[in-house]
Write a protein that holds these residues in place. Structure first.
Motif, PDB file in Angstrom:
ATOM      1  N   ALA A  59       0.828  -1.209   0.000  1.00  0.00           N
ATOM      2  CA  ALA A  59       0.000   0.000   0.000  1.00  0.00           C
ATOM      3  C   ALA A  59       0.862   1.258   0.000  1.00  0.00           C
ATOM      4  N   LEU A  60       2.058   1.180   0.586  1.00  0.00           N
ATOM      5  CA  LEU A  60       2.972   2.316   0.554  1.00  0.00           C
ATOM      6  C   LEU A  60       3.627   2.472  -0.807  1.00  0.00           C
ATOM      7  N   ARG A  61       3.738   1.386  -1.542  1.00  0.00           N
ATOM      8  CA  ARG A  61       4.481   1.377  -2.793  1.00  0.00           C
ATOM      9  C   ARG A  61       3.616   1.495  -4.043  1.00  0.00           C
ATOM     10  N   GLU A  62       2.315   1.236  -3.911  1.00  0.00           N
ATOM     11  CA  GLU A  62       1.400   1.297  -5.050  1.00  0.00           C
ATOM     12  C   GLU A  62       0.051   1.818  -4.590  1.00  0.00           C
ATOM     13  N   LEU A  63      -0.581   2.590  -5.433  1.00  0.00           N
ATOM     14  CA  LEU A  63      -1.938   3.035  -5.140  1.00  0.00           C
ATOM     15  C   LEU A  63      -2.861   1.822  -5.130  1.00  0.00           C
ATOM     16  N   HIS A  64      -3.739   1.764  -4.143  1.00  0.00           N
ATOM     17  CA  HIS A  64      -4.753   0.714  -4.048  1.00  0.00           C
ATOM     18  C   HIS A  64      -6.120   1.373  -3.958  1.00  0.00           C
ATOM     19  N   VAL A  65      -7.068   0.829  -4.692  1.00  0.00           N
ATOM     20  CA  VAL A  65      -8.445   1.312  -4.680  1.00  0.00           C
ATOM     21  C   VAL A  65      -9.356   0.106  -4.541  1.00  0.00           C
ATOM     22  N   LYS A  66     -10.315   0.204  -3.635  1.00  0.00           N
ATOM     23  CA  LYS A  66     -11.292  -0.869  -3.440  1.00  0.00           C
ATOM     24  C   LYS A  66     -12.611  -0.415  -4.041  1.00  0.00           C
ATOM     25  N   ASP A  67     -13.173  -1.236  -4.939  1.00  0.00           N
ATOM     26  CA  ASP A  67     -14.439  -0.869  -5.565  1.00  0.00           C
ATOM     27  C   ASP A  67     -15.619  -1.360  -4.726  1.00  0.00           C
ATOM     28  N   SER A  68     -16.814  -1.041  -5.165  1.00  0.00           N
ATOM     29  CA  SER A  68     -18.016  -1.372  -4.391  1.00  0.00           C
ATOM     30  C   SER A  68     -18.289  -2.865  -4.328  1.00  0.00           C
ATOM     31  N   VAL A 113       8.505   6.342  -5.963  1.00  0.00           N
ATOM     32  CA  VAL A 113       8.075   5.879  -4.642  1.00  0.00           C
ATOM     33  C   VAL A 113       9.265   5.348  -3.846  1.00  0.00           C
ATOM     34  N   ALA A 114      10.132   4.580  -4.465  1.00  0.00           N
ATOM     35  CA  ALA A 114      11.313   4.059  -3.773  1.00  0.00           C
ATOM     36  C   ALA A 114      12.180   5.200  -3.250  1.00  0.00           C
ATOM     37  N   ARG A 115      12.367   6.242  -4.059  1.00  0.00           N
ATOM     38  CA  ARG A 115      13.145   7.400  -3.620  1.00  0.00           C
ATOM     39  C   ARG A 115      12.450   8.127  -2.466  1.00  0.00           C
ATOM     40  N   ARG A 116      11.137   8.295  -2.573  1.00  0.00           N
ATOM     41  CA  ARG A 116      10.378   8.968  -1.515  1.00  0.00           C
ATOM     42  C   ARG A 116      10.468   8.208  -0.205  1.00  0.00           C
ATOM     43  N   LEU A 117      10.322   6.897  -0.252  1.00  0.00           N
ATOM     44  CA  LEU A 117      10.381   6.085   0.968  1.00  0.00           C
ATOM     45  C   LEU A 117      11.799   6.061   1.553  1.00  0.00           C
TER      46      LEU A 117
END
Length: 122
Positions: A59-68, A113-117
């Protein structure tokens, strides 16, 4: 129910200034259409993430979205789903889904993301 009316839950890093800025940008562009999008700050919520079926590290490394329907969409699929709900972003959602563009953007995103973390922990 039409897809654009279904609720989405976006898992985002509330400790990331860029992530917060992106959320605000999305909400501004979505206007009232953004009312069907919920946002969950994942900071310090590992157990809740696991209960939702989301790996906290991913979840820190990739956007996650949960649908209905309860399905979790990750990385570029999550961006495409989220962006396709906003008329002004639909062309961009289509563009990032193209076979040549998608893997390039995914690679750039993972490096960012790797650089940000690394900066956060260092």
């Amino acid at each position: 129910m039409a897809q654009d009316k279904e609720t989405l839950l976006v898992f985002y890093d509330g400790a990331c200034p860029t992530c917060i800025r992106d959320r605000r940008w999305y909400e501004k562009l979505a206007g009232r259409g953004g009312d069907s999008v919920g946002w969950m700050d994942i900071t310090g919520r590992d157990e809740e993430l696991k209960a939702q079926g989301v790996d906290p590290d991913k979840a820190l490394r990739e956007l996650h979205v949960k649908d209905s329907e309860g399905d979790i969409h990750q990385e570029m699929d999550a961006y495409i789903l989220l962006m396709s709900r906003v008329p002004v972003l639909k062309p961009l959602a289509w563009l990032i889904g193209l076979p040549v563009i998608r893997p390039c953007l995914a690679a750039l995103y993972h490096r960012w993301v790797a650089r940000r973390l690394a900066e956060r922990s260092g």
